[in-house]
Design an enzyme around this catalytic site. Sequence first.
Site, PDB file in Angstrom:
ATOM      1  N   ASP A 127       0.773  -1.234   0.000  1.00  0.00           N
ATOM      2  CA  ASP A 127       0.000   0.000   0.000  1.00  0.00           C
ATOM      3  C   ASP A 127       0.818   1.305   0.000  1.00  0.00           C
ATOM      4  OD1 ASP A 127      -2.270   1.545  -0.045  1.00  0.00           O
ATOM      5  OD2 ASP A 127      -2.535   1.543   2.113  1.00  0.00           O
ATOM      6  N   CYS A 211     -16.607  10.392  -1.077  1.00  0.00           N
ATOM      7  CA  CYS A 211     -16.635   9.062  -0.460  1.00  0.00           C
ATOM      8  C   CYS A 211     -16.488   9.145   1.067  1.00  0.00           C
ATOM      9  CB  CYS A 211     -15.498   8.227  -1.056  1.00  0.00           C
ATOM     10  SG  CYS A 211     -15.300   6.625  -0.293  1.00  0.00           S
ATOM     11  N   CYS A 240     -20.591  -0.189  -0.241  1.00  0.00           N
ATOM     12  CA  CYS A 240     -20.474  -0.728  -1.605  1.00  0.00           C
ATOM     13  C   CYS A 240     -19.853  -2.120  -1.620  1.00  0.00           C
ATOM     14  CB  CYS A 240     -19.700   0.230  -2.506  1.00  0.00           C
ATOM     15  SG  CYS A 240     -18.067   0.658  -1.902  1.00  0.00           S
ATOM     16  N   CYS A 244     -22.166  -6.445  -2.312  1.00  0.00           N
ATOM     17  CA  CYS A 244     -21.609  -7.236  -3.420  1.00  0.00           C
ATOM     18  C   CYS A 244     -21.919  -8.726  -3.231  1.00  0.00           C
ATOM     19  CB  CYS A 244     -20.092  -7.017  -3.499  1.00  0.00           C
ATOM     20  SG  CYS A 244     -19.342  -7.950  -4.854  1.00  0.00           S
TER      21      CYS A 244
HETATM   22  S1  SF4 Z   1     -20.392  -7.784  -8.539  1.00  0.00           S
HETATM   23 FE1  SF4 Z   1     -21.814  -6.049  -8.399  1.00  0.00          FE
HETATM   24  S2  SF4 Z   1     -21.548  -5.212  -6.335  1.00  0.00           S
HETATM   25 FE2  SF4 Z   1     -19.772  -6.539  -6.763  1.00  0.00          FE
HETATM   26  S3  SF4 Z   1     -18.190  -5.148  -7.579  1.00  0.00           S
HETATM   27 FE3  SF4 Z   1     -19.302  -5.986  -9.344  1.00  0.00          FE
HETATM   28  S4  SF4 Z   1     -20.934  -4.489  -9.761  1.00  0.00           S
HETATM   29 FE4  SF4 Z   1     -20.157  -4.075  -7.707  1.00  0.00          FE
HETATM   30  S1  SF4 Z   2     -20.448   3.216  -0.604  1.00  0.00           S
HETATM   31 FE1  SF4 Z   2     -18.320   2.953  -1.282  1.00  0.00          FE
HETATM   32  S2  SF4 Z   2     -17.921   4.612  -2.727  1.00  0.00           S
HETATM   33 FE2  SF4 Z   2     -19.788   5.120  -1.585  1.00  0.00          FE
HETATM   34  S3  SF4 Z   2     -19.167   6.374   0.142  1.00  0.00           S
HETATM   35 FE3  SF4 Z   2     -19.154   4.257   0.869  1.00  0.00          FE
HETATM   36  S4  SF4 Z   2     -17.053   3.487   0.495  1.00  0.00           S
HETATM   37 FE4  SF4 Z   2     -17.306   5.379  -0.706  1.00  0.00          FE
END
Ligand code: SF4
Ligand code: SF4
Length: 310
Positions: A127, A211, A240, A244
């Site tokens: 990183d 963000c 986010c 997923c």
């Molecule tokens: S699978 Fe769907 S939620 Fe996961 S990174 Fe891709 S677009 Fe985003």
């Molecule tokens: S959902 Fe993901 S892109 Fe949106 S504010 Fe939260 S960390 Fe940032």
Amino acid sequence: MELEASFIKECAGRVGFHACGIAEASALPDFDATLQSWLSHGYNADMQYMQRNADKRGDPRLLYAGARSVISVLVSYKPIQTVEGPLKIARYAYSVDYHLRLKQMLFELIAEIKKRYPDFSGRPFVDTAPISDKRWASAAGLGWIGRNTLLVSLQYGSFCNIGEVVTDSSVDKYDSQVENRCNGCDLCVSSCPNQALHCVDGRYMLDATRCTAYNTIENRDERLPEGLHTGGYVFGCDICQEVCPHNKKAPATVEVEKEKIEKIQRLFDATEEEFDAITKGTPLSRINYRQWLRNLNQGTPSRDHPFSQS
Ligand code: SF4
Ligand code: SF4
């Protein structure tokens, strides 16, 4: 020197990495154009350092003379326990500072490789150096870059820490990039409360200025930006990632002690001294007490509506 790729991967497994892939060191295609586009939109916010050494980020040969291979490794940090309490904190904050842990594991990996190849030399990165960990992990076949702009592993999702060893040795078999499995899913983009994920010229980019993860950690201003929707997060943001599908099915890998969870949740009403003592050696020490109070006051945590994350 040419190394046996399967031996390197065995070594990575012995050290405790969940996955290992190896890419040939070269200039990453498209990397420079994507980075320049991201910078030109101002999506890097106050991260001026992203403008420096831009060429080295996508080409490790400029960082390590004679580099021939990038050994990428991944360790999942998805916790086994349900985290409950008034404070909504990004999952990674419950583990030890991954920079220290991963660096140590990378040195152990080098030591393991040297048992068979005493002349092996390599430089570990996590990183902090100008090298794109996620793009190299993707090039080494560990996953693809999802619309959330993170590395997504088919097996472990995106709750992963990534590092790499750059070496002047070659290997007998390099890994290929895996195909993108987002497959039309848009959940991360549509779930972001700040619309911080944008598609620019066919590539998804994170606008750090909008963000929550960036603003609650890197932003040192007195106030969080006007209109930032934190979703209750006071350190980082996993929204986010939580949505997923690849994270939902990923195995939980890390056992976090109950005492540690309780201790971190006590930060709700900690004094500055208590804050420093509790956060020492954890990712939470990346922010100071003033930022913590700012995040608390604007992230609206509540004992009456405790947060639960499993
Ligand atoms: S699978 Fe769907 S939620 Fe996961 S990174 Fe891709 S677009 Fe985003
Ligand atoms: S959902 Fe993901 S892109 Fe949106 S504010 Fe939260 S960390 Fe940032």
